[in-house]
Scaffold this motif. Structure first.
Motif, PDB file in Angstrom:
ATOM      1  N   ALA A  97       0.824  -1.212   0.000  1.00 42.18           N
ATOM      2  CA  ALA A  97       0.000   0.000   0.000  1.00 42.18           C
ATOM      3  C   ALA A  97       0.856   1.260   0.000  1.00 42.18           C
ATOM      4  N   LEU A  98       1.968   1.218   0.701  1.00 43.22           N
ATOM      5  CA  LEU A  98       2.861   2.371   0.729  1.00 43.22           C
ATOM      6  C   LEU A  98       3.621   2.512  -0.589  1.00 43.22           C
ATOM      7  N   ARG A  99       4.013   1.391  -1.182  1.00 41.32           N
ATOM      8  CA  ARG A  99       4.648   1.445  -2.508  1.00 41.32           C
ATOM      9  C   ARG A  99       3.696   2.083  -3.501  1.00 41.32           C
ATOM     10  N   SER A 100       2.433   1.720  -3.429  1.00 40.04           N
ATOM     11  CA  SER A 100       1.425   2.272  -4.330  1.00 40.04           C
ATOM     12  C   SER A 100       1.250   3.773  -4.117  1.00 40.04           C
ATOM     13  N   PHE A 101       1.180   4.204  -2.864  1.00 44.34           N
ATOM     14  CA  PHE A 101       1.007   5.620  -2.554  1.00 44.34           C
ATOM     15  C   PHE A 101       2.085   6.471  -3.222  1.00 44.34           C
TER      16      PHE A 101
END
Length: 152
Positions: A97-101
């Motif tokens: 989720a953080l990679r996506s953000f």
């Protein structure tokens, strides 16, 4: 203290290797634990050593849960916060989720900002640097009380 920008390749499992010059301090002073969360204003991630993050949490505790802006601020930082441990090779896993953000794929930039790191997608970092240079050159630093002593 963390300083400088390092180009780091993220592997297929979402791991990045923390530069060797920071690993011992992170292991000894922070038990090898970092907290990763989103930046409030930019499409990058913030990586705090554990003790630095604890100072952020103390400030967040002082914010209201009934004032909408303060509550939203707390939700954004705390809701995305993830504890990560350095592995034996000095790597951390960036959660999906953080990679996506931050639109992180393979090429990233890890930037030391004294008490924390920013983690950027490489081209977004370059754009940020270009935008920052334009902003700095368009201002009269000598007239800014907080920046005047940096004027050359």
């Amino acid at each position: 203290m963390f300083r400088g920008a390092s180009a780091i390749n993220m592997d297929a499992k979402g791991r990045i290797a923390i530069p060797a010059r920071y690993r011992d301090a992170l292991r000894v002073e922070h038990a090898g634990t970092v907290i990763i969360t989103v930046d409030i204003e930019s499409a990058c991630l913030l990586i705090y050593p554990l003790h630095e993050w604890e100072q952020i949490e103390a400030k967040l505790k002082l914010l209201s849960d009934t004032v909408p802006l303060e509550r939203s601020f707390k939700r954004k930082l705390l809701g995305h916060a993830q504890d990560c441990e350095l592995d034996s090779h000095g790597r951390i896993v960036i959660p999906p989720a953080l990679r996506s953000f931050a639109s992180l794929e393979k090429k990233t930039m890890l930037v030391g900002l004294l008490n924390k790191f920013e983690l950027w997608e490489e081209s977004a970092w370059q754009q940020q640097m270009d935008d920052g240079n334009t902003l700095i050159h368009s201002q009269d630093l000598a007239s800014n009380e907080r920046l005047a002593h940096f004027s050359l």
